[in-house]
Design a protein around this motif. Structure first.
Motif, PDB file in Angstrom:
ATOM      1  N   UNK A 149      33.745  36.959  49.274  1.00 33.73           N
ATOM      2  CA  UNK A 149      34.571  37.349  48.128  1.00 33.73           C
ATOM      3  C   UNK A 149      33.764  37.264  46.845  1.00 33.73           C
ATOM      4  N   UNK A 150      33.953  38.255  45.973  1.00 33.69           N
ATOM      5  CA  UNK A 150      33.411  38.239  44.629  1.00 33.69           C
ATOM      6  C   UNK A 150      34.476  38.774  43.692  1.00 33.69           C
ATOM      7  N   UNK A 151      34.861  37.972  42.692  1.00 35.65           N
ATOM      8  CA  UNK A 151      35.827  38.408  41.690  1.00 35.65           C
ATOM      9  C   UNK A 151      35.168  38.224  40.326  1.00 35.65           C
ATOM     10  N   UNK A 152      35.189  39.281  39.504  1.00 39.34           N
ATOM     11  CA  UNK A 152      34.445  39.270  38.253  1.00 39.34           C
ATOM     12  C   UNK A 152      35.384  39.464  37.070  1.00 39.34           C
ATOM     13  N   UNK A 153      34.976  38.901  35.944  1.00 41.66           N
ATOM     14  CA  UNK A 153      35.649  39.144  34.668  1.00 41.66           C
ATOM     15  C   UNK A 153      34.851  40.173  33.893  1.00 41.66           C
ATOM     16  N   UNK A 154      35.509  40.854  32.975  1.00 41.28           N
ATOM     17  CA  UNK A 154      34.828  41.841  32.154  1.00 41.28           C
ATOM     18  C   UNK A 154      35.809  42.857  31.611  1.00 41.28           C
ATOM     19  N   UNK A 155      35.413  43.538  30.561  1.00 42.74           N
ATOM     20  CA  UNK A 155      36.235  44.596  29.958  1.00 42.74           C
ATOM     21  C   UNK A 155      35.303  45.731  29.547  1.00 42.74           C
ATOM     22  N   UNK A 180      40.812  45.490  46.843  1.00 43.56           N
ATOM     23  CA  UNK A 180      40.154  46.365  45.860  1.00 43.56           C
ATOM     24  C   UNK A 180      38.636  46.154  45.869  1.00 43.56           C
ATOM     25  N   UNK A 181      38.079  46.049  47.093  1.00 47.91           N
ATOM     26  CA  UNK A 181      36.643  45.893  47.353  1.00 47.91           C
ATOM     27  C   UNK A 181      36.075  44.559  46.857  1.00 47.91           C
ATOM     28  N   UNK A 182      36.964  43.627  46.507  1.00 46.82           N
ATOM     29  CA  UNK A 182      36.466  42.310  46.100  1.00 46.82           C
ATOM     30  C   UNK A 182      36.167  41.427  47.309  1.00 46.82           C
ATOM     31  N   UNK A 183      36.732  41.793  48.467  1.00 48.27           N
ATOM     32  CA  UNK A 183      36.522  41.024  49.689  1.00 48.27           C
ATOM     33  C   UNK A 183      35.818  41.899  50.708  1.00 48.27           C
TER      34      UNK A 183
END
Length: 1175
Positions: free
Chosen positions: A267-273, A297-300
């Motif tokens: 799993x990778x979950x990122x912050x950003x705008x 949503x491709x995070x896993x």
């Protein structure tokens, strides 16, 4: 077209009898026999190893076993005897080992936690179950906590922690609101694997007070709720965009261990705008196809059924328009033990030998231990017939007392496997399991299989006799199967009779009689024929059959392979089908199918419906099938076939096609044999040995092919040695210590006789060694174990059957399995060609150390740091592969003035070898990139302020900046060019002594010792004279000017009203009438682009008019003498100019091209500009 298929009753019973094994007995699955034979216990059902129970219900621990005599059961708990008689809450089911622990009547599940093991025992041995760990499920309440409201700035990231209570098994987490509606999730908002809710960036609509985390405990069917979490998003303008950072996992690297066969979840979950997009790659390889899925949503990243090959580094990359972030997860796949060869039950006769094999694999490699009757074999009673050799137990000269149940335990740190396998030593006289006087019926010329299922210990010998006092059956016309079955490959009428099977061993003898009846085949002696019928006529198809008088035949008609239409026009008679009042939809293929209990035949004919012709016409049709086929001159390898042609149907026969059927190997399948001209009615056919031939002939004319003729009589050729050997022989190792020899097997047609086998031979090439040979059954692969790593072998595979060998086969060269290369390339040298290109050399690895087929070399190289900035960054390795035995390669795309490292590895079919020591090299300076920006601010009458950013890629040490500028006049002519050199440490400059109200174009670039980089250009204007601007504003605000404009507007309004009234009263104007009447081509309506007054519009390219371009007196718009404009010399002015060229508005550093004159548009001019046009 006629087809035939035969059904032998013997084939069905053949499948039910298991083949006898060499040096071991198979006990047939006969219920009566199984009830009589002694057998050690076998565990048939048990509870799972990790058994989580509902604490509110009774605990049932299963243990079922079979054996003869029926086994008794006992239990241990936590390694000691569990006396169920002393616990009133525990009972054992009758005739079973299953325990029932009464929880619903006062017992507590927690009191019965522990490790349980069941033992099933009879006089022949003891079998044991797995260790069954009993744990009651738990669903604890959420701990009370005070949750503070979350106040978050719009665009920031947010994590709402769930932190559910620890349950058994772990709960399922989901987020809902007060209305029990699931919270919507997206690329921006999603739930992580740990149950937390992640916001990559928050938006005003995320404000709410009912974010609730729920935990569902499936075992107890309960749901626990966390206290609601409040989120309030406050807005700040503007919202700052942010490049991605990873919320989870943290850091740049992490590790994960997963077990073989499990599902790998990363799993990778990122912050950003804006919200980052996640992408996954596997370093140095590809994600496995068909097993890789993306979730959340491709995070896993989800990989099913992982194996050791899935170990490696997996990188997730989060990216938005501002940049990217990544994380590398190092995955190691371990393995709990899994079976390679599980021990199997062994049934032996007294004095026989046998083996129990227990082979398992895992990571780490499991430890193998043996038990006998549940006791470690080291302390069990000795048995002189038994010898333990690691994972194998060897039995020699066993006796009945050697019967026991053996347990194999394979264990490592991740789990264990336990298997029971009994050794059952039996001394039994022969028994025949096939019912006495069983009747077999077959069709003539088809195989007959007579069963003689038997059992005995020692294994009985089987003999067959025909008749009560007949002699023993021998010869090539019979096939004797190991399971006792007698096969007659081609049964004839004289094969009918009684057959006796005799089974004998040293303990006795028994016989059984079965009966065979050979029936005449079913035939269609008058087949339906092709018909062409006129619409509304009547047609009839004949189907006259002949069959064995003792069999009952049924006839079915089909249309286009489906049932006949439910229509009274179709009349089915005994020998025919009649269709009345034929219509177009009756067109098609009609098939007559004849079925008996033993065989089935069919014949088809086509019906073509045509319109009634005005005059009789000659009907051209496909020929009728040939008939009266006859075989003469039968020899071992040839036969002569003759036939009589059928009716040509007005189209001469051009060709006869001869087909054959092999009734022995492929009954019912017809193959092309040859073809002859239409004038020939006899042919000498070449034959192959051990084939039961039937032939048929098809006639061909210009219309098409006839139906096939009736098959000829069958002709069984004699057996012979194989004529050919297997093709496509290969030797390729699958492991470093084996050689896998494969080939394409011969077909039954190519076997030339019964008992097809293969002699596989091999020897190491270039070594004075003898051939090693083994004879294998009719398979297509043999594995040679214990070979040296990647050495050449000479290989040959020779076919043989019961009559002998095929010709000597040709030899092929194969190699045993590859292993990873042992050494790295040496003497690695780097020659830097220029600032972006380097050439690397290395010495080749000796072929002996490659230990496989040389694929090439891989060069890994990466940038360590930039020499100008002295700042390190994340190392992103690049790989170049050079095929074959190359010893040099070019490294393109290097960054100037940087420090690099590289190493070289050799590659074979197994993988990469060790890396050479890292080699450091540096690239020289290059020219810099353009400055990152150039802004021009603070315009005054005679000065401008310039600000700039250093180049993004300096590519060396900057020594200075070069500024060039020149004025541009109103006719776009360039003035003299001025050049200024600026020190490299400066970032701004004030240019003075400039002309007022003048446009300047600037060229700006950076320099290193190598030279100048690319330049950036901008334009700017000094401001106009303040007094003139004041005068223009004063004129524009005068009262008389405002009054004049109002009067003009009023006059236009009055003229419009008058025109409107005249049009409504009188229709057209006179001038308009004349124009309509004469239609003078010289008089055309004035358009907006011909110079008339009105709003400006250019439908072609929407460009505004050039500066100073007013409509001249001749009502035309003149093109400028030069095509140049201020747009061609720079970008960045966002304002307007007065007629004197002075700048109105503020300078902007935009890069997009805009109109050079901002006051020209399709809108009405401002009062100031209008006044200027009058001056």
């Amino acid at each position: 077209m006629m087809k035939r298929k035969s059904i032998s009753a013997g084939k069905a019973s053949l499948v039910l009898v298991l083949c006898q094994m060499i040096s071991a007995l198979d006990v047939p699955l006969d219920s009566k026999l199984l009830e009589e034979l002694l057998q050690p216990p076998t565990i048939t059902q048990q509870s799972p190893k990790d058994y989580i129970v509902d604490p509110r219900e009774n605990i049932v621990i299963q243990c079922e076993a079979k054996g003869k005599p029926p086994p008794s059961f006992s239990w241990t708990r936590n390694g000691t005897h569990f006396d169920i008689d002393k616990d009133a809450q525990v009972t054992m089911k009758p005739n079973s080992g299953t325990l029932v622990i009464n929880i619903m009547n006062g017992g507590k599940a927690e009191a019965y936690e522990g490790v349980y093991q069941c033992t099933a025992r009879n006089e022949r041995g003891a079998a044991i179950s797995n260790n069954i760990v009993i744990r009651p499920s738990r669903s604890p309440l959420w701990t009370k906590e005070k949750l503070e409201p979350n106040q978050v700035r719009e665009g920031d990231s947010l994590v709402l922690h769930c932190r559910p209570p620890v349950g058994l098994p772990p709960p399922i987490i989901f987020w809902m609101d007060n209305a029990f509606q699931r919270l919507p999730q997206s690329e921006r908002v999603s739930q992580g694997l740990n149950g937390d809710l992640y916001f990559s960036n928050v938006q005003p609509e995320d404000t709410r007070e009912d974010y609730i985390c729920y935990a569902r405990f499936n075992h107890t069917q309960t749901i626990q709720q966390k206290q609601p979490i409040s989120v309030k998003v406050f807005s700040t303008k503007p919202v700052t965009e942010r490049q991605p950072i990873l919320l989870t996992p943290t850091g740049s690297t992490s590790t994960k261990v997963e077990l073989r066969g499990n599902v790998l979840l990363l799993e990778c979950i990122a912050a950003g705008l804006p919200t980052p997009v996640i992408r996954w790659i596997k370093e140095g390889g590809e994600l496995p196809a068909n097993r890789t899925f993306f979730e959340n949503f491709k995070k896993t990243l989800k990989i099913l059924d992982v194996s050791e090959a899935d170990s490696g580094n997996y990188k997730c990359i989060a990216r938005n328009i501002l940049g990217s972030a990544h994380h590398v997860i190092s995955v190691t796949v371990k393995a709990a033990p899994y079976w390679i060869t599980a021990p199997r039950n062994l049934v032996l006769s007294p004095g026989e030998d046998g083996t129990l094999i227990c082979r398992a694999n895992g990571n780490p490699k499991p430890n193998i231990s043996w038990l006998v009757n549940g006791v470690p074999i080291a302390i069990a009673p000795e048995d002189p017939s038994r010898k333990v050799d690691g994972d194998t137990i060897i039995f020699s000269h066993v006796q009945e007392r050697s019967s026991a149940v053996y347990q194999c335990n394979a264990s490592n740190e991740y789990g264990y496997l336990l298997a029971n396998a009994f050794v059952n030593v039996l001394a039994e006289p022969p028994r025949i399991l096939t019912p006495a006087n069983k009747m077999y019926q077959v069709i003539a010329d088809s195989p007959a299989l007579l069963d003689c299922a038997y059992f005995g210990s020692p294994k009985p010998e089987i003999e067959w006799f025909k008749g009560v006092k007949g002699s023993i059956l021998r010869g090539n016309e019979y096939v004797f199967h190991d399971n006792g079955t007698l096969e007659i490959p081609v049964a004839q009428k004289d094969s009918t009779g009684t057959y006796t099977c005799v089974a004998r061993n040293e303990l006795g003898k028994i016989q059984n009689e079965v009966h065979l009846e050979v029936k005449d085949p079913t035939m269609i002696i008058k087949q339906p024929e092709y018909k062409v019928i006129q619409r509304y006529g009547q047609v009839s198809f004949e189907c006259i059959i002949k069959h064995d008088s003792t069999l009952f035949a049924t006839v079915i008609w089909l249309k286009d392979n489906e049932e006949l239409p439910d229509d009274e026009r179709f009349l089915v008679g005994k020998d025919n089908l009649t269709i009345m009042n034929v219509t177009d939809k009756d067109d098609g293929t009609y098939t007559c199918i004849v079925n008996t209990t033993l065989d089935s035949v069919s014949a088809s004919a086509v019906l073509t419906v045509v319109a009634a012709p005005p005059t009789p016409a000659i009907i051209y049709a496909r020929p009728n099938p040939p008939f009266d086929l006859e075989l003469t001159g039968q020899l071992e390898r040839s036969v002569e076939l003759s036939w009589i042609p059928g009716d040509e149907n007005n189209s001469p026969i051009t060709t006869f096609v001869i087909e054959y059927e092999d009734g022995l190997h492929e009954p019912g399948v017809w193959h092309y044999q040859t073809e002859v001209p239409g004038t020939q009615t006899t042919i000498q056919l070449k034959l192959s040995p051990y084939v039961n031939y039937s032939f048929r002939v098809i006639a061909v004319n210009e219309i098409g092919r006839s139906q096939p003729s009736e098959p000829s009589e069958q002709y069984l050729t004699k057996s012979a040695n194989p004529d050919e050997n297997p093709s496509n022989v290969q030797g390729i190792g699958s492991e470093p210590d084996n050689l896998v020899i494969t080939w394409e097997s011969l077909t039954g047609f190519q076997s030339n006789g019964p008992g097809l086998q293969y002699k596989v031979s091999w020897r190491q090439k270039d070594v004075d060694d003898e051939w090693t040979s083994v004879i294998v059954a009719n398979v297509s692969k043999y594995i040679v174990s214990g070979t040296p790593t990647f050495v050449p072998y000479e290989i040959k595979v020779q076919a043989l059957n019961d009559l002998g060998y095929a010709p000597e086969p040709s030899e092929v060269i194969g190699h045993s399995g590859e292993d990873l290369p042992m050494v790295a390339p040496g003497n690695v040298q780097v020659h830097v060609v220029n600032s972006t290109l380097a050439k690397v050399h290395w010495d080749p690895v000796p072929l002996k150390s490659v230990r496989g087929h040389l694929q090439g070399y891989k060069v890994y190289y990466w940038k360590v740091q930039s020499l100008s900035r002295r700042s390190r960054r994340h190392v992103e390795k690049k790989i170049l592969t050079f095929r074959g035995n190359k010893t040099f390669g070019m490294l393109p795309g290097l960054e100037p003035y940087s420090s690099y490292k590289l190493n070289v590895r050799v590659v074979n079919g197994k993988g990469e070898g060790p890396a050479s020591p890292d080699k450091v090299f540096k690239t020289p300076e290059g020219v810099p990139s353009s400055p990152s920006f150039l802004k021009i601010t603070n315009p005054t009458l005679d000065s401008l302020t310039l600000e700039w950013g250093s180049p993004t890629h300096p590519n060396g040490v900057l020594i200075s900046y070069i500024l060039k500028f020149q004025p541009i006049n109103n006719t776009h002519e360039l003035g003299p060019l001025v050049e200024i050199r600026i020190p490299a440490n400066e970032s701004s400059l004030i240019l003075k002594n400039l002309n007022y109200s003048t446009r300047y174009k600037f060229y700006f670039n950076a320099q290193t010792s190598v030279g100048s980089g690319s330049q950036i250009t901008e334009e700017a204007v000094t401001v106009m004279d303040e007094a003139m601007a004041s005068r223009q504003v004063d004129i524009a605000t005068q009262g008389w000017f405002i009054g004049l404009m109002c009067a003009v507007a009023l006059l236009i309004l009055i003229l419009l009203i008058v025109c409107f009234i005249r049009r409504n009263k009188g229709g057209k104007y006179p001038v308009k009438e004349k124009e309509d009447a004469h239609a003078d081509p010289e008089i055309q309506p004035m358009k907006e682009d011909d110079g008339t007054f009105g709003e400006y519009s250019d439908a072609e390219d929407h460009k505004p008019l050039k500066k100073g371009s007013r409509t001249p007196s001749d009502r035309t718009v003149k093109k400028e003498d030069s095509d140049d404009s201020l747009v061609d010399y720079g970008e960045g002015v966002n304002g307007q100019f007065n007629e004197d060229g002075s700048f109105i508005g503020q300078y902007s550093g935009k890069k997009e091209k805009e109109p050079a004159e901002g006051n020209e548009s399709s809108e009405a001019p401002s009062p100031v500009n209008a006044m200027n046009s009058f001056v």
